[in-house]
Write a protein that holds these residues in place. Structure first.
Motif, PDB file in Angstrom:
ATOM      1  N   CYS A 198     -10.221  12.606  -3.846  1.00  0.00           N
ATOM      2  CA  CYS A 198      -9.442  11.754  -4.739  1.00  0.00           C
ATOM      3  C   CYS A 198      -8.223  12.492  -5.265  1.00  0.00           C
ATOM      4  O   CYS A 198      -8.210  13.717  -5.363  1.00  0.00           O
ATOM      5  CB  CYS A 198     -10.308  11.297  -5.914  1.00  0.00           C
ATOM      6  N   ALA A 212      -8.979   8.423  -1.729  1.00  0.00           N
ATOM      7  CA  ALA A 212      -8.701   7.346  -2.669  1.00  0.00           C
ATOM      8  C   ALA A 212      -7.749   7.831  -3.742  1.00  0.00           C
ATOM      9  O   ALA A 212      -7.718   9.021  -4.082  1.00  0.00           O
ATOM     10  CB  ALA A 212      -9.999   6.844  -3.304  1.00  0.00           C
ATOM     11  N   LEU A 213      -6.965   6.900  -4.269  1.00  0.00           N
ATOM     12  CA  LEU A 213      -6.097   7.165  -5.412  1.00  0.00           C
ATOM     13  C   LEU A 213      -6.779   6.672  -6.681  1.00  0.00           C
ATOM     14  O   LEU A 213      -7.439   5.626  -6.678  1.00  0.00           O
ATOM     15  CB  LEU A 213      -4.765   6.441  -5.242  1.00  0.00           C
ATOM     16  N   ASN A 230      -8.377   4.469   1.507  1.00  0.00           N
ATOM     17  CA  ASN A 230      -8.067   4.283   2.926  1.00  0.00           C
ATOM     18  C   ASN A 230      -9.266   3.667   3.653  1.00  0.00           C
ATOM     19  O   ASN A 230     -10.340   3.470   3.075  1.00  0.00           O
ATOM     20  CB  ASN A 230      -7.608   5.594   3.561  1.00  0.00           C
ATOM     21  N   LEU A 251      -2.889   8.765  -9.068  1.00  0.00           N
ATOM     22  CA  LEU A 251      -1.693   8.027  -8.681  1.00  0.00           C
ATOM     23  C   LEU A 251      -0.492   8.594  -9.430  1.00  0.00           C
ATOM     24  O   LEU A 251      -0.526   8.739 -10.654  1.00  0.00           O
ATOM     25  CB  LEU A 251      -1.863   6.548  -9.012  1.00  0.00           C
ATOM     26  N   ARG A 306       0.834  -1.213   0.000  1.00  0.00           N
ATOM     27  CA  ARG A 306       0.000   0.000   0.000  1.00  0.00           C
ATOM     28  C   ARG A 306       0.865   1.259   0.000  1.00  0.00           C
ATOM     29  O   ARG A 306       0.472   2.288   0.522  1.00  0.00           O
ATOM     30  CB  ARG A 306      -0.924  -0.018   1.222  1.00  0.00           C
ATOM     31  N   ALA A 322      -6.761   2.585  -5.036  1.00  0.00           N
ATOM     32  CA  ALA A 322      -6.638   2.215  -3.619  1.00  0.00           C
ATOM     33  C   ALA A 322      -7.410   3.230  -2.798  1.00  0.00           C
ATOM     34  O   ALA A 322      -7.563   4.394  -3.200  1.00  0.00           O
ATOM     35  CB  ALA A 322      -5.178   2.169  -3.187  1.00  0.00           C
ATOM     36  N   LEU A 327      -0.683   4.570  -1.611  1.00  0.00           N
ATOM     37  CA  LEU A 327      -1.731   5.172  -0.791  1.00  0.00           C
ATOM     38  C   LEU A 327      -1.166   5.758   0.492  1.00  0.00           C
ATOM     39  O   LEU A 327      -1.471   6.900   0.863  1.00  0.00           O
ATOM     40  CB  LEU A 327      -2.803   4.127  -0.477  1.00  0.00           C
ATOM     41  N   GLU A 328      -0.333   4.988   1.192  1.00  0.00           N
ATOM     42  CA  GLU A 328       0.185   5.460   2.481  1.00  0.00           C
ATOM     43  C   GLU A 328       1.139   6.628   2.305  1.00  0.00           C
ATOM     44  O   GLU A 328       1.199   7.518   3.152  1.00  0.00           O
ATOM     45  CB  GLU A 328       0.847   4.301   3.211  1.00  0.00           C
TER      46      GLU A 328
END
Length: 482
Positions: free
Chosen positions: A82, A41-42, A56, A85, A23, A54, A26-27
């Motif tokens: 959003c 969200a990505l 959370n 990425l 992750r 991804a 995202l993290e």
């Protein structure tokens, strides 16, 4: 970039760890947000066909799932925020994690996507047996906020493949082939075309390939499969690009909305200083000075230096001292970003731990207190007392000025607290315990004194230093003993 060929069959001393970060994208993005617990969200793909890559936990709790169209996800969660990425951002986080791992190993590689591998056998003597070392690595990654899986194997290729199906597994040469044999081909690291060909032939696990005669396996499925199996077993030389740390540190944090108070800088500063601490451990260094640059709305950036009295690299200590210095800073406008940069590093010697308290422990405590006072009040507010060879008590100590006495001719009883203005003492004196001690000096500079000093006990039990003129009446209070 330097290359190394560490993997040879039978070299039990060579053990490699692989950390997989499922992750990471995202993290890494959540670390840059003011409120990482808000739904987020990505996205992947181009508008209008963007999909969720991804999300959370807050978004998943409201029905957002990977693969959903963006419109459907926003229907489930109207408050969903959003962001696209960014592959470059993911690579930056991989580089920073490599800098963290470099504190524990001189051989760190980022050759495998979504993961890093590093040699750990030479580190066990320093950081303890593998279970203790593993706990340390996991604890630091948890503090940094990264989900991970961790596996140790005799070579980096095997560690990278085993981490696809395991977390916490540690195998040696004797158990390597058995651990690999249980892996499904879909998780074996083979190319997708090779896996499809093998599946059509009835193969499902790596162990089934190990039982085949090698010449027949090479004829049927090609040299690529044979090379991959040889790398997993440690039979094939494997060259990895070795990470080398940067020579300077610079990280930035951009706010989603302007920050108007110093208190609002606490969260990004904590994150940035955690990254600085990991970088310094990788360099086996400390820092005595670094800069903070605040990007302001509608104006030039505000810059100031954070200076320390001694090299530091502990994240909590750096944060405490930085926040103390920030309390004396007045923002010149709303803050849009903060950048932390350091370019000069010094060797770092960890604080020596003692079983029993002693002079070294007391010196460490004083050094820490001195550092905190300077950070909070500024260097100009603290001045050391410099002893001066002078009989008159009020002239015997300067505030960081004047000649320093090289020795003390006599060990005489003196109070720890001298009063700035001497006051009448008779109402409080219960009795005189010692004295008189005559002090007569200063005739050469026009400020001559001639006094008889006594040790006196007060009615409440305190001890004081009092004086009177020779043959005179009435005592004056000059100081208190602790």
């Amino acid at each position: 970039m330097p290359r190394t060929s560490p993997s040879k069959r039978g070299r039990d001393a060579v053990r490699w760890a692989c950390l997989l970060f499922p992750r990471l994208a995202l993290e890494g993005a959540l670390r840059r947000r003011d409120d990482p617990t808000a739904p987020f969200a990505l996205l992947e793909g181009a508008p209008p066909r963007q999909r969720i890559r991804a999300a959370n936990q807050a978004a998943r709790d409201q029905g957002v799932k990977p693969g959903q169209p963006r419109g459907l996800a926003e229907a489930f969660c109207p408050a969903l925020d959003c962001a696209p990425l960014e592959a470059a951002a993911v690579e930056r986080w991989r580089q920073r994690l490599a800098a963290w791992a470099y504190a524990y190993s001189g051989q760190v590689s980022l050759d495998y996507p979504h993961a890093l591998v590093f040699e750990v056998a030479s580190s066990l003597a320093l950081f303890g047996p593998w279970p203790a070392f593993e706990a340390r690595l996991r604890g630091e990654l948890a503090a940094l906020g990264f989900t991970h899986r961790l596996v140790v194997a005799p070579n980096p290729a095997a560690a990278r493949i085993l981490v696809n199906a395991h977390d916490g597994l540690a195998v040696d040469d004797a158990g390597l082939e058995a651990a690999l044999a249980r892996l499904p081909l879909a998780r074996s690291g083979l190319a997708a075309e090779s896996v499809q060909t093998l599946n059509r032939s009835g193969f499902r696990r790596l162990g089934e390939l190990f039982t085949l005669p090698r010449p027949a396996l090479a004829r049927r499925f090609g040299g690529g499969v044979m090379r991959h199996l040889g790398e997993l077993r440690g039979e094939w030389p494997l060259a990895l690009a070795v990470y080398r740390p940067a020579t300077h540190f610079s990280r930035s944090f951009e706010f989603e909305r302007p920050v108007h108070a110093i208190a609002g800088l606490a969260f990004p500063l904590k994150r940035l200083l955690q990254e600085l601490s990991a970088f310094l451990r990788g360099q086996d260094a400390g820092v005595e000075r670094f800069s903070l640059v605040l990007g302001l709305e509608g104006g030039p950036a505000q810059r100031f230096e954070v200076g320390l009295l001694a090299p530091q690299r502990d994240a909590e200590t750096l944060l405490e001292l930085t926040r103390a210095q920030l309390e004396r800073v007045r923002l010149e406008g709303p803050v849009l970003s903060v950048t932390l940069a350091a370019s000069r590093f010094t060797p770092y010697a960890p604080v020596r731990r003692e079983l029993l308290a002693g002079p070294a422990r007391q010196a460490q405590a004083w050094a820490a207190l001195h550092q905190r006072l300077v950070a909070r009040l500024g260097e100009a507010a603290l001045k050391p007392l410099v002893e001066h060879r002078e009989h008159r008590p009020e002239a015997a100590v300067f505030a960081a000025a004047g000649p320093r006495a090289t020795d003390t001719p006599e060990a005489r009883l003196r109070p720890g607290w001298l009063l700035a203005e001497m006051t009448p003492a008779e109402p409080g004196i219960a009795r005189l315990l010692a004295g008189p001690e005559r002090i007569e000096s200063g005739w050469w500079d026009g400020d001559d004194v001639r006094r008889d000093y006594y040790l006196a006990e007060w009615h409440d039990g305190r001890h004081a230093w009092v004086w009177r003129e020779p043959g005179g009446e009435g005592f004056h209070l000059h100081g208190w003993f602790g």
